[in-house]
Design an enzyme around this catalytic site. Structure first.
Site, PDB file in Angstrom:
ATOM      1  CG  ASP A 179     -13.682   7.185  -0.735  1.00 20.49           C
ATOM      2  OD1 ASP A 179     -12.550   7.571  -1.101  1.00 20.49           O
ATOM      3  OD2 ASP A 179     -14.702   7.897  -0.808  1.00 20.49           O
ATOM      4  CG  ASP A 220      -5.907  12.693 -10.025  1.00 21.86           C
ATOM      5  OD1 ASP A 220      -5.659  13.345  -8.999  1.00 21.86           O
ATOM      6  OD2 ASP A 220      -5.434  12.967 -11.150  1.00 21.86           O
ATOM      7  CB  VAL A 263      -8.264   5.143 -16.896  1.00 28.00           C
ATOM      8  CG1 VAL A 263      -9.680   5.362 -16.427  1.00 28.00           C
ATOM      9  CG2 VAL A 263      -7.338   6.138 -16.271  1.00 28.00           C
TER      10      VAL A 263
HETATM   11  N1  AR6 Z   1     -10.423   5.195  -3.180  1.00 30.84           N
HETATM   12  C1  AR6 Z   1      -9.605   4.165  -3.458  1.00 30.84           C
HETATM   13  N2  AR6 Z   1      -9.449   3.671  -4.709  1.00 30.84           N
HETATM   14  C2  AR6 Z   1     -10.170   4.241  -5.689  1.00 30.84           C
HETATM   15  C3  AR6 Z   1     -11.056   5.327  -5.483  1.00 30.84           C
HETATM   16  C4  AR6 Z   1     -11.168   5.802  -4.141  1.00 30.84           C
HETATM   17  N3  AR6 Z   1     -11.983   6.816  -3.831  1.00 30.84           N
HETATM   18  N4  AR6 Z   1     -11.623   5.655  -6.676  1.00 30.84           N
HETATM   19  C5  AR6 Z   1     -11.123   4.814  -7.597  1.00 30.84           C
HETATM   20  N5  AR6 Z   1     -10.263   3.948  -7.016  1.00 30.84           N
HETATM   21  P1  AR6 Z   1      -7.529   5.062 -11.515  1.00 30.84           P
HETATM   22  P2  AR6 Z   1      -4.857   4.849 -12.786  1.00 30.84           P
HETATM   23  C6  AR6 Z   1      -9.474   2.846  -7.592  1.00 30.84           C
HETATM   24  O1  AR6 Z   1      -8.185   4.963 -12.832  1.00 30.84           O
HETATM   25  O2  AR6 Z   1      -5.196   3.565 -13.426  1.00 30.84           O
HETATM   26  C7  AR6 Z   1      -6.955   9.565 -13.487  1.00 30.84           C
HETATM   27  O3  AR6 Z   1      -7.764  10.232 -14.396  1.00 30.84           O
HETATM   28  C8  AR6 Z   1      -9.902   2.286  -8.927  1.00 30.84           C
HETATM   29  O4  AR6 Z   1     -11.020   1.429  -8.769  1.00 30.84           O
HETATM   30  O5  AR6 Z   1      -8.007   6.075 -10.541  1.00 30.84           O
HETATM   31  O6  AR6 Z   1      -3.522   4.988 -12.105  1.00 30.84           O
HETATM   32  C9  AR6 Z   1      -5.599  10.245 -13.299  1.00 30.84           C
HETATM   33  O7  AR6 Z   1      -5.688  11.637 -13.433  1.00 30.84           O
HETATM   34  C10 AR6 Z   1      -8.632   1.514  -9.320  1.00 30.84           C
HETATM   35  O8  AR6 Z   1      -8.604   0.268  -8.624  1.00 30.84           O
HETATM   36  O9  AR6 Z   1      -5.926   5.337 -11.661  1.00 30.84           O
HETATM   37  C11 AR6 Z   1      -4.776   9.647 -14.404  1.00 30.84           C
HETATM   38  O10 AR6 Z   1      -4.967  10.330 -15.624  1.00 30.84           O
HETATM   39  C12 AR6 Z   1      -7.526   2.388  -8.767  1.00 30.84           C
HETATM   40  O11 AR6 Z   1      -8.155   3.299  -7.856  1.00 30.84           O
HETATM   41  C13 AR6 Z   1      -5.304   8.236 -14.502  1.00 30.84           C
HETATM   42  O12 AR6 Z   1      -6.647   8.282 -14.002  1.00 30.84           O
HETATM   43  C14 AR6 Z   1      -6.755   3.181  -9.812  1.00 30.84           C
HETATM   44  O13 AR6 Z   1      -7.612   3.609 -10.843  1.00 30.84           O
HETATM   45  C15 AR6 Z   1      -4.521   7.280 -13.660  1.00 30.84           C
HETATM   46  O14 AR6 Z   1      -4.969   5.970 -13.894  1.00 30.84           O
END
Ligand code: AR6
Length: 189
Positions: free
Chosen positions: A17, A41, A131
């Site tokens: 995390d 985020d 996402v």
């Molecule tokens: N620590 C590390 N990685 C994480 C954590 C964490 N605590 N939580 C999730 N991940 P995403 P995107 C991973 O969807 O695709 C948001 O709503 C997750 O498993 O967070 O860039 C923003 O506001 C994945 O591998 O980011 C934007 O609207 C990675 O982080 C949108 O999502 C990225 O997943 C951005 O989408």
């Protein structure tokens, strides 16, 4: 897994995390409205507290949001860091929309923000592979290659970059990309 460069810089991959890893700057995977969201985020805003959004509100008022491929800096609130760099990754569109350059630009911009502040340690999540739908096997070599090339240069103040990857599948993809990149670099040296 980690790669140590001849210049002493380190590129490290860990599963975990990102809000729990102490660094100088944490990179966030934000959106162009800078309004927070889910995924990493959401986790960063929850752990950092309201100071982050207050600063983002000011940035939004001054300059609108943040363009895809760029990033803005705030303080880190309650997180174990000095700064958060909110990078806006591309939404995957099948590779038709310049996503590769935009994704690389997120990592480069965060490294520039770190350099401007003379920081030593920075952490990254896997931008856009949640996402935003960027296929992991395509995103990992772009992320790794961009940070790898930056660290290989002696000019940066960044001594250690850590990818903090949330799940085993993401970690494995980044490990493969780092192994491939390090092999290629070793041949060139
Ligand atoms: N620590 C590390 N990685 C994480 C954590 C964490 N605590 N939580 C999730 N991940 P995403 P995107 C991973 O969807 O695709 C948001 O709503 C997750 O498993 O967070 O860039 C923003 O506001 C994945 O591998 O980011 C934007 O609207 C990675 O982080 C949108 O999502 C990225 O997943 C951005 O989408």
């Amino acid at each position: 897994m980690q790669h140590e460069f001849p210049n002493g810089r380190i590129l490290r991959l860990v599963r975990g995390d990102i809000t729990q890893v102490e660094v100088d700057a944490i990179c966030n995977a934000a959106n162009s409205g800078l309004r927070g969201g889910g995924g990493v985020d959401g986790a960063i805003h929850r752990a950092g507290g309201p100071a982050l959004m207050e600063e983002l509100n000011q940035i939004r008022a001054a300059q609108g949001g943040c363009k895809t491929g760029s990033a803005v800096a705030t303080s880190a609130g309650n997180l174990p860091a000095k700064f958060v760099f909110h990078a806006v990754g591309p939404v995957y569109q099948g590779g038709r929309g310049n996503e590769e350059d935009q994704l690389a630009s997120c990592y480069r911009t965060c490294l520039e923000l770190a350099q401007e502040r003379k920081l030593q340690r920075i952490s990254f999540p896997s931008i856009s592979t949640g996402v935003y739908g960027y296929p992991l096997e395509e995103a990992a070599p772009i992320a790794i290659g961009t940070v790898f090339d930056w660290l290989a240069e002696l000019r940066t103040t960044v001594e250690e970059a850590i990818f903090v990857l949330f799940d085993g599948r993401t970690l494995a993809a980044y490990e493969n990309a780092l192994r491939a990149r390090a092999r290629g670099a070793a041949v060139r040296w």
